[in-house]
Design an enzyme around this catalytic site. Structure first.
Site, short mmCIF file in Angstrom:
data_model
loop_
_atom_site.label_atom_id
_atom_site.label_comp_id
_atom_site.label_asym_id
_atom_site.label_seq_id
_atom_site.Cartn_x
_atom_site.Cartn_y
_atom_site.Cartn_z
N TRP A 165 0.86 -0.72 -0.11
CA TRP A 165 0.07 -0.37 -0.33
C TRP A 165 1.15 1.30 -0.41
CZ3 TRP A 165 -4.67 -1.93 -1.64
CH2 TRP A 165 -4.42 -2.86 -1.70
N ASP A 166 1.67 1.10 0.21
CA ASP A 166 3.02 3.14 0.34
C ASP A 166 3.53 2.77 -0.62
OD1 ASP A 166 3.35 3.05 3.44
OD2 ASP A 166 4.52 1.46 3.25
N LEU A 167 3.25 1.98 -1.72
CA LEU A 167 3.97 2.00 -3.24
C LEU A 167 2.91 1.79 -3.85
CD1 LEU A 167 6.35 -1.45 -3.22
CD2 LEU A 167 7.40 0.79 -2.65
#
Lengths: 401, 401
Positions: A165-167
């Site tokens: 989700w960060d990416l």
């Protein structure tokens, strides 16, 4: 070589993965990105993975912030804050673009920034939409992913290792910046966009149809082990212990798999016996355990080199399970066009990536590793037009590093 | 309400997750997106998750393609191909933007398209850079993620359930489209960009510093179970069996966790005994098992409602493990601002997401569910200027659906 975003100027004041990934992506596409850090570095400055041997180099920080100019500023002083605001709202049609993940700094609120530059394109990364912190591992738990990972029904959740989700949020930042720039170029108006990590995760599972399905089914999806959901795909062990992931989404891929394993007659006999039509993806999904059991001996009877060459020859869709040291060794041996060495300021050499987006078949330059405050003076002179004496004074008073 | 990409026209000819996610993102930001499908639908048209009860509705296809206009064309006929080329290269400063994941169609090669519109912005999604197919599960195995997931050293790999690289690639498509539009607006030149799923995955692990670390270490990272790598974060079970994910990246988060659990004296005594400084993230990572063991009884002695309210009060960074049915129930009860009902053409109602990127604190409209070929006539008239009789002829000859 000209990059698509040549001419665009972006200021980034963000830590950890998402914001810096957005800025790095824009830099690799040709934008000029200035990263602002507090004196001594932000909370992510020394994060793992870091180089050993006391170099003080963080592979993580260096790789996510490569290709940016670094300026370090005392964010607690009024003078420092004025510099940040000046950089973020500097005049010029291709300036006035800010990425941050700031929480609770009243002086950096969007309205304070817009008061100085009304057409600011401002993208803010958040944990939750209300500003509370969240990280990949907490939002992933909240949307139910670790609970359907692994194979043991009723067992503890299995966290994903990749901060996906960060990416995704990082690429959403790049998209939001460019959408804001597009709008400003057409209407003259600025845009304030906010992106919460928790919303990115929730949208991800909703867009894949997973919430719809949970709603219709009324209970959780069972754990599938290594099987692909809704299709046929699973891992097989070869005789030498190496494993391959084999997938058959389309009829052509399924036919290739049946053909290379010589199981056509078996499945032809199984179809009427099981009342199944294995040309249908849904049916291959339903009968995944049976299919895997029929195919498994073929893989177990061959070493991985044989399996791989036969799968390639038959055009089966497959991938090899291999460790990151193997990826590195292949790169060291042959030079993967995407990967590049990254010389870190403390002396370590890392491996980083160029842009996965290619223009004219080219991944471009990866960008040099950052060094905290290396371009402080240059940025103050270039963007704010400060003279040497003024910059010297800022150093003397400890406002910049 | 005005969206940032109002006025931009995009043509999409792509299947599965990545390309359609890119188009959907652009549509949610205000672009007008035309999706071209073959007659009867592409290979993803009926994919799982799909609605039960014989409605023929795919929650997956509907959600990933909402907000787009659908035209279906016989891609094997010369007349149909001419329509596709005409749509992709239609004149106008805000047209001539194409997203596809086409393999091996010579007539849709970039040079064939550019011959008709030299300033085309063309983004192509691939499996591997050479055009061979790959999917999330195969590229994830090849960059080594399933092999470091789970807790049992030496056990089989644990596949990730979330097709993360597909989603990252989808947002990369949106970024690449807008970067191309930016370049064209400045230079007048078109851009051909290609994005391979395998490169997106490789860049992801490289940018996180994981390849650098594998290179330095010389062997694979050990499996960490549910522990966060390089920091302190792990799951805990409450007395009622519910679990929470707790993370302490920063000193403030660590202090909050120690304070709420009343373990300050324990850690103060442990630090000299273990020669550790737990204010350091690296040290918390090194001693993660010890820290977890000290904290575990506090969670085990409280039910999840008590745990959650105490963690919130102390401002600990945490998340609840909850299933997707729980997410759905919360939405049904309160209405999550990101989520929306999606009425599918076959009669089912799904749950989908608005844009996770907010403008002026608003997620915008989610977009209506697509129906194969619903806007065929409208698109042919609008974009290609065909009259009713010509469109009727195309239907009569089976060129469009």
């Amino acid at each position: 070589m000209s990059r698509p975003l040549s001419g665009l100027h972006v200021v980034e004041c963000a830590s950890f993965v998402a914001g810096p990934t957005g800025g790095m992506t824009l830099a690799q596409l040709g934008a000029s990105v200035i990263r602002i850090d507090p004196l001594g570095g932000g909370p992510d400055h020394g994060r793992w993975p870091a180089a050993g041997h006391g170099t003080g180099d963080s592979y993580y920080w260096a790789s996510l912030n490569k290709g940016k100019r670094s300026i370090s500023i005392d964010l607690r002083s009024d003078e420092g804050r004025e510099l940040v605001l000046g950089l973020a709202t500097a005049p010029g049609p291709d300036r006035g673009v800010l990425v941050d993940n700031v929480v609770g700094r009243r002086w950096m609120a969007n309205d304070a920034l817009v008061a100085r530059r009304p057409d600011l394109v401002h993208v803010r990364v958040q944990g939750y939409p209300d500003g509370r912190p969240a990280v990949d591992y907490t939002v992933n738990a909240e949307v139910g992913i670790p609970q359907i990972t692994g194979s043991e029904e009723g067992a503890a959740p299995v966290n994903h290792v990749l901060p996906a989700w960060d990416l995704v949020t990082g690429m959403s930042v790049a998209t939001a910046v460019l959408a804001g720039v597009y709008q400003r170029s057409r209407t003259g108006a600025g845009v304030y966009s906010e992106i919460a990590l928790s919303d990115v995760a929730l949208a991800g599972v909703a867009n894949l149809g997973w919430l719809s399905e949970a709603d219709e089914r009324g209970h959780e999806r069972p754990r599938h082990g290594n099987h692909v959901y809704g299709s046929f795909g699973v891992d097989f062990a070869c005789s030498d212990g190496n494993r391959v992931m084999v997938v058959a989404l389309t009829p052509a891929q399924w036919n290739a798999l049946v053909s290379v394993t010589g199981t056509g007659d078996v499945f032809a006999a199984l179809e009427p016996a099981l009342d199944a039509d294995l040309t249908s993806e849904t049916e291959r999904y339903r009968l995944r355990e049976t299919i895997a059991a029929v195919l498994r001996p073929w893989f177990a009877a061959r070493d991985s080199a044989t399996v791989e060459s036969e799968l390639n020859r038959a055009r089966v869709l497959w991938g090899r399970y291999q460790g990151m040291t193997h990826v590195v060794a292949e790169h060291r041996a042959g030079g993967h066009p995407l990967l590049a060495d990254l010389a870190l300021p403390g002396g370590a050499t890392g491996i980083t990536a160029r842009s996965p987006i290619r223009w004219d078949a080219d991944h471009g330059d990866p960008g040099a590793a950052p060094e905290l405050g290396r371009e402080t003076d240059e940025v103050l002179a270039d963007v704010l037009g400060l003279d040497e004496r003024t910059i010297g004074g800022l150093h003397d008073r400890g406002v910049v590093g």
